[in-house]
Design a protein around this motif. Structure first.
Motif, PDB file in Angstrom:
ATOM      1  N   ARG A 125     -10.631   3.924  10.804  1.00 35.98           N
ATOM      2  CA  ARG A 125     -10.502   5.361  10.524  1.00 35.98           C
ATOM      3  C   ARG A 125      -9.968   6.135  11.721  1.00 35.98           C
ATOM      4  N   ALA A 138       0.842  -1.199   0.000  1.00 35.40           N
ATOM      5  CA  ALA A 138       0.000   0.000   0.000  1.00 35.40           C
ATOM      6  C   ALA A 138       0.874   1.246   0.000  1.00 35.40           C
ATOM      7  N   GLY A 174      -3.995   2.809  -0.963  1.00 39.33           N
ATOM      8  CA  GLY A 174      -4.416   1.849   0.061  1.00 39.33           C
ATOM      9  C   GLY A 174      -3.727   2.115   1.382  1.00 39.33           C
ATOM     10  N   SER A 175      -4.386   1.706   2.452  1.00 36.88           N
ATOM     11  CA  SER A 175      -3.786   1.812   3.785  1.00 36.88           C
ATOM     12  C   SER A 175      -3.098   0.485   4.118  1.00 36.88           C
ATOM     13  N   CYS A 235      -9.459   3.590  -0.037  1.00 36.57           N
ATOM     14  CA  CYS A 235      -8.942   2.507   0.803  1.00 36.57           C
ATOM     15  C   CYS A 235      -9.797   1.256   0.657  1.00 36.57           C
ATOM     16  N   GLN A 236     -11.098   1.434   0.625  1.00 36.51           N
ATOM     17  CA  GLN A 236     -11.988   0.288   0.455  1.00 36.51           C
ATOM     18  C   GLN A 236     -11.819  -0.327  -0.928  1.00 36.51           C
ATOM     19  N   GLU A 286       0.050   4.140   0.947  1.00 35.39           N
ATOM     20  CA  GLU A 286      -0.225   4.969   2.119  1.00 35.39           C
ATOM     21  C   GLU A 286      -0.124   4.154   3.412  1.00 35.39           C
ATOM     22  N   ASP A 287       0.747   3.162   3.411  1.00 41.66           N
ATOM     23  CA  ASP A 287       0.928   2.311   4.584  1.00 41.66           C
ATOM     24  C   ASP A 287       1.673   3.098   5.659  1.00 41.66           C
ATOM     25  N   ARG A 315      -8.772  -2.432  -0.798  1.00 48.10           N
ATOM     26  CA  ARG A 315      -9.035  -3.695  -0.097  1.00 48.10           C
ATOM     27  C   ARG A 315      -9.772  -4.676  -1.001  1.00 48.10           C
ATOM     28  N   GLU A 333      -7.298   6.413   6.044  1.00 45.38           N
ATOM     29  CA  GLU A 333      -8.651   5.841   6.082  1.00 45.38           C
ATOM     30  C   GLU A 333      -9.693   6.928   6.328  1.00 45.38           C
TER      31      GLU A 333
END
Length: 107
Positions: free
Chosen positions: A77, A25, A61-62, A90-91, A27-28, A94, A83
């Protein structure tokens, strides 16, 4: 081997005998998953890894790329800024990651 990382901490992925799917991701906020996956892919390439391998990075993605029940999203969140800022993206990451994993397992 990257400076500062003990050899014992490295995943010996190039020694495995299986197809490898790496999901990361962009944005991890927990760990640098994209960079780690890029390094793992490079190590497999350098070692002449004979099995299929694939890395997919979900830029928006997170850290949480697995399935998540709707009722748990609010909790996520609270602890992950991306999130809160980009819940739909993000969803979508996933959902896409789960779909890729299922397809990869089906082979």
């Amino acid at each position: 081997i990257q400076r500062g990382i003990p050899t014992a901490a490295l995943l010996p992925v190039e020694k495995s005998c299986a197809r490898v799917l790496l999901l990361s991701a962009g944005e991890d906020s927990v760990w640098p998953s994209r960079q780690a996956c890029v390094r793992l892919m490079a190590r497999m390439e350098k070692a002449g890894y004979p099995y299929a391998r694939k890395h997919i990075n979900y830029a928006l993605g997170s850290h949480w790329l697995g399935p998540l029940p709707k009722e748990k999203r609010k909790q996520l969140r609270r602890v992950m800024r991306v999130e809160r800022r980009r819940p739909q993206e993000c969803q979508q990451a996933r959902d896409a990651a789960f779909g890729e994993a299922v397809q990869w397992l089906k082979g």
